[in-house]
Design an enzyme around this catalytic site. Structure first.
Site, PDB file in Angstrom:
ATOM      1  N   ASN A 192      -6.199  27.405  93.589  1.00  0.00           N
ATOM      2  CA  ASN A 192      -7.047  26.374  94.219  1.00  0.00           C
ATOM      3  C   ASN A 192      -8.516  26.479  93.836  1.00  0.00           C
ATOM      4  O   ASN A 192      -9.385  26.108  94.614  1.00  0.00           O
ATOM      5  CB  ASN A 192      -6.919  26.437  95.756  1.00  0.00           C
ATOM      6  CG  ASN A 192      -5.482  26.280  96.194  1.00  0.00           C
ATOM      7  OD1 ASN A 192      -4.771  25.436  95.648  1.00  0.00           O
ATOM      8  ND2 ASN A 192      -5.041  27.109  97.124  1.00  0.00           N
ATOM      9  N   ARG A 193      -8.773  26.987  92.651  1.00  0.00           N
ATOM     10  CA  ARG A 193     -10.146  27.100  92.146  1.00  0.00           C
ATOM     11  C   ARG A 193     -11.034  28.015  92.988  1.00  0.00           C
ATOM     12  O   ARG A 193     -12.244  27.998  92.856  1.00  0.00           O
ATOM     13  CB  ARG A 193     -10.814  25.707  92.019  1.00  0.00           C
ATOM     14  CG  ARG A 193     -10.093  24.779  91.035  1.00  0.00           C
ATOM     15  CD  ARG A 193     -10.222  25.332  89.611  1.00  0.00           C
ATOM     16  NE  ARG A 193      -9.551  24.520  88.594  1.00  0.00           N
ATOM     17  CZ  ARG A 193      -8.326  24.786  88.109  1.00  0.00           C
ATOM     18  NH1 ARG A 193      -7.618  25.819  88.554  1.00  0.00           N
ATOM     19  NH2 ARG A 193      -7.821  24.050  87.152  1.00  0.00           N
ATOM     20  N   LEU A 194     -10.415  28.803  93.867  1.00  0.00           N
ATOM     21  CA  LEU A 194     -11.208  29.764  94.661  1.00  0.00           C
ATOM     22  C   LEU A 194     -11.239  31.102  93.916  1.00  0.00           C
ATOM     23  O   LEU A 194     -10.726  32.118  94.386  1.00  0.00           O
ATOM     24  CB  LEU A 194     -10.629  29.918  96.071  1.00  0.00           C
ATOM     25  CG  LEU A 194     -10.768  28.683  96.964  1.00  0.00           C
ATOM     26  CD1 LEU A 194     -10.299  28.978  98.388  1.00  0.00           C
ATOM     27  CD2 LEU A 194     -12.233  28.221  97.017  1.00  0.00           C
TER      28      LEU A 194
END
Ligand SMILES: Cc1cc2nc3c(=O)[nH]c(=O)nc-3n(C[C@H](O)[C@H](O)[C@H](O)COP(=O)(O)O)c2cc1C
Length: 215
Positions: A192-194
Protein backbone atom coordinates in the site's frame (compact mmCIF):
# COMPACT_ATOMS: atom_id res chain seq x y z
CA UNK A 1 4.30 8.42 -30.34
CA UNK A 2 3.18 7.52 -26.86
CA UNK A 3 2.83 4.59 -24.51
CA UNK A 4 0.91 4.63 -21.30
CA UNK A 5 2.77 2.90 -18.46
CA UNK A 6 0.13 3.51 -15.79
CA UNK A 7 -0.58 -0.21 -15.50
CA UNK A 8 2.90 -1.05 -14.28
CA UNK A 9 2.00 -1.47 -10.64
CA UNK A 10 3.54 -3.69 -8.04
CA UNK A 11 2.90 -4.42 -4.41
CA UNK A 12 6.08 -4.64 -2.36
CA UNK A 13 5.74 -7.38 0.22
CA UNK A 14 9.08 -9.06 0.77
CA UNK A 15 10.52 -7.36 3.82
CA UNK A 16 10.31 -4.63 6.43
CA UNK A 17 12.76 -2.23 8.06
CA UNK A 18 12.12 -1.42 11.68
CA UNK A 19 13.99 0.71 14.18
CA UNK A 20 14.42 -2.29 16.47
CA UNK A 21 16.12 -4.39 13.79
CA UNK A 22 18.60 -1.94 12.27
CA UNK A 23 22.27 -1.38 13.02
CA UNK A 24 23.42 1.79 14.77
CA UNK A 25 26.01 2.38 12.06
CA UNK A 26 24.72 2.79 8.48
CA UNK A 27 27.78 1.18 6.92
CA UNK A 28 27.08 -1.92 8.94
CA UNK A 29 23.45 -1.74 7.89
CA UNK A 30 24.68 -1.46 4.28
CA UNK A 31 26.83 -4.54 4.76
CA UNK A 32 23.87 -6.48 6.19
CA UNK A 33 21.71 -5.58 3.20
CA UNK A 34 24.50 -6.21 0.71
CA UNK A 35 25.06 -9.73 2.03
CA UNK A 36 21.33 -10.41 1.84
CA UNK A 37 21.14 -9.13 -1.74
CA UNK A 38 24.12 -11.28 -2.74
CA UNK A 39 22.49 -14.32 -1.16
CA UNK A 40 19.22 -13.80 -3.04
CA UNK A 41 18.76 -14.81 -6.67
CA UNK A 42 17.85 -12.20 -9.22
CA UNK A 43 20.42 -9.39 -9.38
CA UNK A 44 23.26 -9.73 -11.89
CA UNK A 45 25.44 -6.92 -10.60
CA UNK A 46 24.53 -6.13 -7.00
CA UNK A 47 27.53 -3.76 -6.85
CA UNK A 48 26.22 -1.58 -9.69
CA UNK A 49 25.41 1.85 -8.31
CA UNK A 50 24.36 5.17 -9.74
CA UNK A 51 26.59 8.12 -8.98
CA UNK A 52 25.24 11.61 -9.49
CA UNK A 53 27.49 14.64 -9.71
CA UNK A 54 26.86 18.33 -10.26
CA UNK A 55 28.45 19.12 -13.61
CA UNK A 56 30.44 22.14 -14.73
CA UNK A 57 27.29 23.16 -16.64
CA UNK A 58 25.33 23.26 -13.35
CA UNK A 59 23.22 20.20 -14.22
CA UNK A 60 23.21 17.01 -12.17
CA UNK A 61 24.28 13.92 -14.12
CA UNK A 62 23.86 10.30 -13.07
CA UNK A 63 25.56 7.23 -14.44
CA UNK A 64 26.18 3.66 -13.31
CA UNK A 65 29.59 2.59 -11.97
CA UNK A 66 30.69 -0.49 -10.05
CA UNK A 67 31.33 -0.40 -6.33
CA UNK A 68 34.67 -2.15 -5.83
CA UNK A 69 35.09 -1.88 -2.07
CA UNK A 70 33.35 -0.60 1.02
CA UNK A 71 34.87 -0.08 4.45
CA UNK A 72 33.95 1.82 7.60
CA UNK A 73 35.21 4.94 5.77
CA UNK A 74 32.96 4.68 2.76
CA UNK A 75 32.56 3.45 -0.81
CA UNK A 76 35.23 3.05 -3.51
CA UNK A 77 34.86 2.95 -7.30
CA UNK A 78 37.35 3.41 -10.15
CA UNK A 79 37.23 5.69 -13.14
CA UNK A 80 39.07 8.16 -15.33
CA UNK A 81 39.86 11.31 -13.34
CA UNK A 82 39.63 13.40 -16.56
CA UNK A 83 36.14 12.11 -17.41
CA UNK A 84 33.06 14.30 -17.16
CA UNK A 85 32.41 12.95 -13.66
CA UNK A 86 36.07 13.44 -12.71
CA UNK A 87 35.93 17.11 -13.73
CA UNK A 88 32.61 17.53 -11.92
CA UNK A 89 34.03 16.03 -8.71
CA UNK A 90 37.15 18.22 -8.93
CA UNK A 91 34.90 21.27 -8.92
CA UNK A 92 32.28 19.97 -6.48
CA UNK A 93 33.03 16.79 -4.49
CA UNK A 94 29.44 16.50 -3.21
CA UNK A 95 27.94 13.40 -4.82
CA UNK A 96 25.03 11.04 -4.43
CA UNK A 97 25.21 7.26 -4.79
CA UNK A 98 22.19 5.03 -5.13
CA UNK A 99 21.56 1.32 -5.31
CA UNK A 100 18.31 -0.33 -6.42
CA UNK A 101 18.02 -4.02 -5.59
CA UNK A 102 14.66 -5.11 -7.03
CA UNK A 103 15.09 -8.71 -5.88
CA UNK A 104 14.64 -7.53 -2.29
CA UNK A 105 12.62 -4.39 -3.12
CA UNK A 106 15.32 -2.18 -1.63
CA UNK A 107 16.95 1.12 -2.39
CA UNK A 108 19.88 2.83 -0.66
CA UNK A 109 20.67 6.52 -1.25
CA UNK A 110 23.99 7.89 0.00
CA UNK A 111 25.06 11.53 0.04
CA UNK A 112 28.73 12.13 0.59
CA UNK A 113 31.96 13.72 -0.50
CA UNK A 114 34.31 12.15 -3.02
CA UNK A 115 38.09 12.16 -2.74
CA UNK A 116 40.83 10.41 -4.71
CA UNK A 117 42.25 7.37 -2.94
CA UNK A 118 46.00 6.97 -2.35
CA UNK A 119 48.01 6.27 -5.52
CA UNK A 120 49.35 2.97 -4.20
CA UNK A 121 45.79 1.70 -3.66
CA UNK A 122 44.85 2.60 -7.24
CA UNK A 123 48.06 0.90 -8.43
CA UNK A 124 47.12 -2.25 -6.52
CA UNK A 125 43.64 -2.41 -7.99
CA UNK A 126 44.88 -1.57 -11.52
CA UNK A 127 47.40 -4.43 -11.35
CA UNK A 128 44.62 -6.84 -10.35
CA UNK A 129 42.59 -6.05 -13.50
CA UNK A 130 42.74 -8.24 -16.63
CA UNK A 131 45.15 -6.94 -19.29
CA UNK A 132 42.25 -6.07 -21.61
CA UNK A 133 40.73 -3.78 -18.98
CA UNK A 134 44.12 -2.21 -18.26
CA UNK A 135 44.61 -1.42 -21.95
CA UNK A 136 41.06 -0.13 -22.17
CA UNK A 137 41.83 2.34 -19.39
CA UNK A 138 45.00 3.45 -21.20
CA UNK A 139 43.38 3.84 -24.61
CA UNK A 140 40.16 5.59 -23.66
CA UNK A 141 40.08 9.32 -22.94
CA UNK A 142 36.78 8.71 -21.22
CA UNK A 143 34.04 11.25 -22.06
CA UNK A 144 35.98 12.89 -24.95
CA UNK A 145 34.31 13.07 -28.37
CA UNK A 146 35.93 10.58 -30.79
CA UNK A 147 35.74 10.37 -34.58
CA UNK A 148 34.80 6.71 -34.81
CA UNK A 149 35.00 3.32 -33.12
CA UNK A 150 37.71 2.34 -35.63
CA UNK A 151 40.06 5.02 -34.25
CA UNK A 152 39.72 3.46 -30.79
CA UNK A 153 40.23 -0.07 -32.11
CA UNK A 154 43.33 0.94 -34.09
CA UNK A 155 44.81 2.60 -31.01
CA UNK A 156 44.06 -0.48 -28.92
CA UNK A 157 45.79 -2.70 -31.49
CA UNK A 158 48.87 -0.47 -31.44
CA UNK A 159 48.94 -0.57 -27.64
CA UNK A 160 48.57 -4.36 -27.60
CA UNK A 161 51.73 -4.58 -29.75
CA UNK A 162 53.58 -1.98 -27.67
CA UNK A 163 52.88 -3.75 -24.39
CA UNK A 164 53.19 -7.35 -25.58
CA UNK A 165 54.86 -9.30 -22.76
CA UNK A 166 55.33 -6.12 -20.71
CA UNK A 167 53.47 -4.93 -17.65
CA UNK A 168 51.18 -1.96 -18.07
CA UNK A 169 51.56 1.00 -15.75
CA UNK A 170 48.44 2.64 -14.38
CA UNK A 171 47.78 5.92 -16.18
CA UNK A 172 47.97 8.72 -13.61
CA UNK A 173 44.53 9.95 -14.68
CA UNK A 174 42.88 6.64 -13.81
CA UNK A 175 42.15 5.62 -10.23
CA UNK A 176 39.74 5.30 -7.37
CA UNK A 177 37.45 7.64 -5.52
CA UNK A 178 36.35 7.14 -1.93
CA UNK A 179 32.93 8.52 -1.08
CA UNK A 180 32.66 9.37 2.60
CA UNK A 181 28.96 9.35 3.50
CA UNK A 182 27.26 12.17 5.37
CA UNK A 183 23.80 10.66 5.05
CA UNK A 184 22.47 7.23 4.14
CA UNK A 185 18.84 6.41 3.51
CA UNK A 186 17.50 2.86 3.43
CA UNK A 187 14.21 2.24 1.60
CA UNK A 188 12.30 -0.97 1.92
CA UNK A 189 9.19 -1.40 -0.24
CA UNK A 190 6.02 -2.23 1.73
CA UNK A 191 2.38 -2.89 0.79
CA UNK A 192 0.00 0.00 0.00
CA UNK A 193 2.90 2.36 -0.68
CA UNK A 194 3.58 2.60 3.07
CA UNK A 195 7.24 1.94 2.51
CA UNK A 196 9.84 1.99 5.26
CA UNK A 197 12.44 4.75 5.01
CA UNK A 198 15.17 5.09 7.60
CA UNK A 199 17.74 7.89 7.26
CA UNK A 200 21.08 8.10 9.07
CA UNK A 201 22.67 11.56 9.25
CA UNK A 202 26.24 12.16 10.42
CA UNK A 203 26.42 14.50 13.42
CA UNK A 204 29.25 16.84 14.44
CA UNK A 205 30.35 14.36 17.10
CA UNK A 206 30.49 11.64 14.38
CA UNK A 207 27.48 9.83 15.82
CA UNK A 208 24.72 8.92 13.41
CA UNK A 209 21.23 10.36 13.96
CA UNK A 210 18.53 7.89 12.93
CA UNK A 211 15.13 9.10 11.70
CA UNK A 212 12.12 7.55 9.99
CA UNK A 213 10.86 9.40 6.90
CA UNK A 214 7.35 9.40 5.50
CA UNK A 215 7.12 7.29 2.34
C1 LIG B 1 26.90 -1.76 -15.31
C2 LIG B 1 27.83 -0.62 -15.60
C3 LIG B 1 29.02 -0.51 -14.90
C4 LIG B 1 29.90 0.56 -15.14
N1 LIG B 1 31.02 0.67 -14.37
C5 LIG B 1 31.83 1.75 -14.53
C6 LIG B 1 32.92 1.97 -13.64
O1 LIG B 1 33.14 1.22 -12.66
N2 LIG B 1 33.72 3.05 -13.88
C7 LIG B 1 33.48 3.92 -14.90
O2 LIG B 1 34.26 4.86 -15.07
N3 LIG B 1 32.44 3.75 -15.74
C8 LIG B 1 31.60 2.69 -15.57
N4 LIG B 1 30.51 2.53 -16.40
C9 LIG B 1 30.28 3.53 -17.48
C10 LIG B 1 29.63 4.78 -16.88
O3 LIG B 1 28.24 4.57 -16.70
C11 LIG B 1 29.85 6.03 -17.76
O4 LIG B 1 29.41 5.78 -19.08
C12 LIG B 1 31.32 6.46 -17.81
O5 LIG B 1 31.93 6.39 -16.53
C13 LIG B 1 31.47 7.89 -18.35
O6 LIG B 1 30.72 8.77 -17.52
P1 LIG B 1 30.96 10.36 -17.52
O7 LIG B 1 31.18 10.76 -18.95
O8 LIG B 1 29.71 10.94 -16.97
O9 LIG B 1 32.17 10.64 -16.68
C14 LIG B 1 29.60 1.50 -16.16
C15 LIG B 1 28.39 1.39 -16.85
C16 LIG B 1 27.52 0.36 -16.57
C17 LIG B 1 26.20 0.30 -17.31
Amino acid sequence: MQKNLGNYRKSYEKNSLTEGAIKENPLEQFQKWFYEVEATEGVDEPNAMTISTIGLDGFPKSRVVLLKKYTHEGFIFYTNYNSEKGKAIAQNPSVCLSFFWPNLERQVIIKGTAEKIAENLSDGYFESRPVGSQLGAVVSNQSEVIGSREVLERELEALEKKYEGKSIERPKHWGGYLIRPISMEFWQGRPNRLHDRIRYTLQEDYDWKIERLAP
